[in-house]
Scaffold this motif. Sequence first.
Motif, mmCIF file in Angstrom:
data_model
loop_
_atom_site.group_PDB
_atom_site.id
_atom_site.type_symbol
_atom_site.label_atom_id
_atom_site.label_comp_id
_atom_site.label_asym_id
_atom_site.label_seq_id
_atom_site.Cartn_x
_atom_site.Cartn_y
_atom_site.Cartn_z
ATOM 1 N N LYS A 69 4.036 2.789 -12.368
ATOM 2 C CA LYS A 69 3.776 3.414 -11.063
ATOM 3 C C LYS A 69 3.093 2.425 -10.124
ATOM 4 O O LYS A 69 3.478 2.286 -8.957
ATOM 5 C CB LYS A 69 2.902 4.657 -11.258
ATOM 6 N N ALA A 70 2.077 1.719 -10.618
ATOM 7 C CA ALA A 70 1.361 0.741 -9.795
ATOM 8 C C ALA A 70 2.291 -0.387 -9.367
ATOM 9 O O ALA A 70 2.252 -0.825 -8.211
ATOM 10 C CB ALA A 70 0.160 0.188 -10.568
ATOM 11 N N ARG A 71 3.141 -0.844 -10.269
ATOM 12 C CA ARG A 71 4.075 -1.921 -9.935
ATOM 13 C C ARG A 71 5.068 -1.480 -8.866
ATOM 14 O O ARG A 71 5.356 -2.213 -7.924
ATOM 15 C CB ARG A 71 4.836 -2.365 -11.186
ATOM 16 N N ASN A 72 5.551 -0.262 -8.975
ATOM 17 C CA ASN A 72 6.494 0.252 -7.979
ATOM 18 C C ASN A 72 5.826 0.447 -6.627
ATOM 19 O O ASN A 72 6.446 0.183 -5.592
ATOM 20 C CB ASN A 72 7.130 1.558 -8.452
ATOM 21 N N GLU A 73 4.587 0.918 -6.610
ATOM 22 C CA GLU A 73 3.866 1.081 -5.353
ATOM 23 C C GLU A 73 3.649 -0.274 -4.685
ATOM 24 O O GLU A 73 3.811 -0.408 -3.469
ATOM 25 C CB GLU A 73 2.525 1.780 -5.585
ATOM 26 N N LYS A 74 3.309 -1.290 -5.472
ATOM 27 C CA LYS A 74 3.111 -2.637 -4.939
ATOM 28 C C LYS A 74 4.428 -3.175 -4.371
ATOM 29 O O LYS A 74 4.449 -3.754 -3.285
ATOM 30 C CB LYS A 74 2.579 -3.556 -6.035
ATOM 31 N N ALA A 75 5.512 -2.982 -5.092
ATOM 32 C CA ALA A 75 6.826 -3.445 -4.634
ATOM 33 C C ALA A 75 7.217 -2.726 -3.343
ATOM 34 O O ALA A 75 7.756 -3.339 -2.419
ATOM 35 C CB ALA A 75 7.879 -3.221 -5.710
ATOM 36 N N HIS A 76 6.934 -1.432 -3.274
ATOM 37 C CA HIS A 76 7.264 -0.657 -2.076
ATOM 38 C C HIS A 76 6.473 -1.168 -0.868
ATOM 39 O O HIS A 76 7.017 -1.322 0.229
ATOM 40 C CB HIS A 76 6.995 0.831 -2.302
ATOM 41 N N LYS A 77 5.192 -1.460 -1.073
ATOM 42 C CA LYS A 77 4.363 -1.994 0.021
ATOM 43 C C LYS A 77 4.911 -3.342 0.486
ATOM 44 O O LYS A 77 4.921 -3.639 1.680
ATOM 45 C CB LYS A 77 2.904 -2.127 -0.424
ATOM 46 N N GLY A 78 5.367 -4.156 -0.456
ATOM 47 C CA GLY A 78 5.950 -5.456 -0.115
ATOM 48 C C GLY A 78 7.223 -5.304 0.704
ATOM 49 O O GLY A 78 7.457 -6.043 1.661
#
Length: 94
Positions: A69-78
Amino acid sequence: MNDFFYTLDLGEEHGKALQKVAAFWGHDDVEDYAAELLCNAIQHAEAWVNSQIYKMYEDDISVLQEIYKARNEKAHKGQVLERAVSESDDEIPF
């Protein structure tokens, strides 16, 4: 021939019980009905085993889900940042 074909000796007690149950439910082919019952029992047993495996690794699964979940949120912000930069580049007049 199917690699998973089995012939089972139920013994007199279970054989008679199977015939009685099959007759009650209107099954003429007792062997086919026995195979159906066995398949259903195997499916239930497999579901139980899977639930036990899940319980054994539930904590690890939760940790991995949080990491995912954290990795996907970071990717989405990017991706949002990349779009913002890209859109601002479009507005440059030269």
